[in-house]
Design a protein around this motif. Sequence first.
Motif, PDB file in Angstrom:
ATOM      1  N   UNK A  62       0.830  -1.202   0.000  1.00 16.48           N
ATOM      2  CA  UNK A  62       0.000   0.000   0.000  1.00 16.48           C
ATOM      3  C   UNK A  62       0.866   1.254   0.000  1.00 16.48           C
ATOM      4  N   UNK A  63       0.422   2.266  -0.731  1.00 22.92           N
ATOM      5  CA  UNK A  63       1.096   3.558  -0.711  1.00 22.92           C
ATOM      6  C   UNK A  63       0.538   4.425   0.402  1.00 22.92           C
ATOM      7  N   UNK A  64       0.842   5.715   0.340  1.00 28.52           N
ATOM      8  CA  UNK A  64       0.362   6.623   1.386  1.00 28.52           C
ATOM      9  C   UNK A  64      -1.162   6.696   1.403  1.00 28.52           C
ATOM     10  N   UNK A  65      -1.789   6.797   0.214  1.00 24.75           N
ATOM     11  CA  UNK A  65      -3.244   6.902   0.169  1.00 24.75           C
ATOM     12  C   UNK A  65      -3.910   5.622   0.662  1.00 24.75           C
ATOM     13  N   UNK A  66      -3.408   4.467   0.217  1.00 29.78           N
ATOM     14  CA  UNK A  66      -3.972   3.203   0.669  1.00 29.78           C
ATOM     15  C   UNK A  66      -3.791   2.992   2.160  1.00 29.78           C
ATOM     16  N   UNK A  67      -2.635   3.371   2.691  1.00 27.42           N
ATOM     17  CA  UNK A  67      -2.391   3.255   4.124  1.00 27.42           C
ATOM     18  C   UNK A  67      -3.323   4.158   4.909  1.00 27.42           C
ATOM     19  N   UNK A  68      -3.486   5.380   4.411  1.00 24.23           N
ATOM     20  CA  UNK A  68      -4.390   6.323   5.080  1.00 24.23           C
ATOM     21  C   UNK A  68      -5.819   5.794   5.095  1.00 24.23           C
ATOM     22  N   UNK A  69      -6.292   5.325   3.936  1.00 28.22           N
ATOM     23  CA  UNK A  69      -7.704   4.970   3.801  1.00 28.22           C
ATOM     24  C   UNK A  69      -8.034   3.625   4.449  1.00 28.22           C
ATOM     25  N   UNK A  70      -7.121   2.648   4.363  1.00 28.15           N
ATOM     26  CA  UNK A  70      -7.430   1.298   4.834  1.00 28.15           C
ATOM     27  C   UNK A  70      -6.939   1.001   6.245  1.00 28.15           C
TER      28      UNK A  70
END
Length: 200
Positions: free
Chosen positions: A101-109
């Motif tokens: 996961x990137x930054x957005x995926x880490x933030x959202x999930x």
Amino acid sequence: MVALLQTGGQLLVCSTAGYALARIPYRYAGVVFGTVLATLMIPAAVTFVPTFVMVSSLGWVSSLRGLIIPGLFSGFTAFLFRQYFLTFPRELEDAARVDGLGYWGTYWRVVVPNTLPFFAAIGVITFIGSWNAFLWPLVIAQDSASWTVQIVLSTYVTAQTIDLPELFMAAAVSVLPLLLVFLFLQRYIVRGAVESGIKG
């Protein structure tokens, strides 16, 4: 509708800004954070007229866009999210990045699901502020069809008449949404306050 959309939009914009300031390293991160803090020292009266001129030039007077979009970012809310995300366990984020996961995926999930109480606490405060806003909706909502509840309440008191029975009944009804939101999210507010380290 105005309060709900503005609350949801501000939570999204300010939480992503706060997460970026807390976790994404880049050269001018300190400058950006200092700029956000500097906006807290600017009185709202100073930016009121330029904001109105800009909104008016875009043709957003008496529209939902004019009522909602100028309030989607708050430097104070972004600052609160940044400070909270700084205390979020990095181990969970590192595990998410190992999974690809990137930054957005880490933030959202990962980050958002584990910080819902804090989101609820900030959301309630934002919702109440948006619901009780008077000056900006009074200037922007020049058409009666776009009046918010506070503008409608003010119409019961004029220079010629004061309709107290209807004013008190309308005020009682206007409080109900705030009461329901508070009662529904009360446990999340308390948990968010405890986890953020706020002492009463």
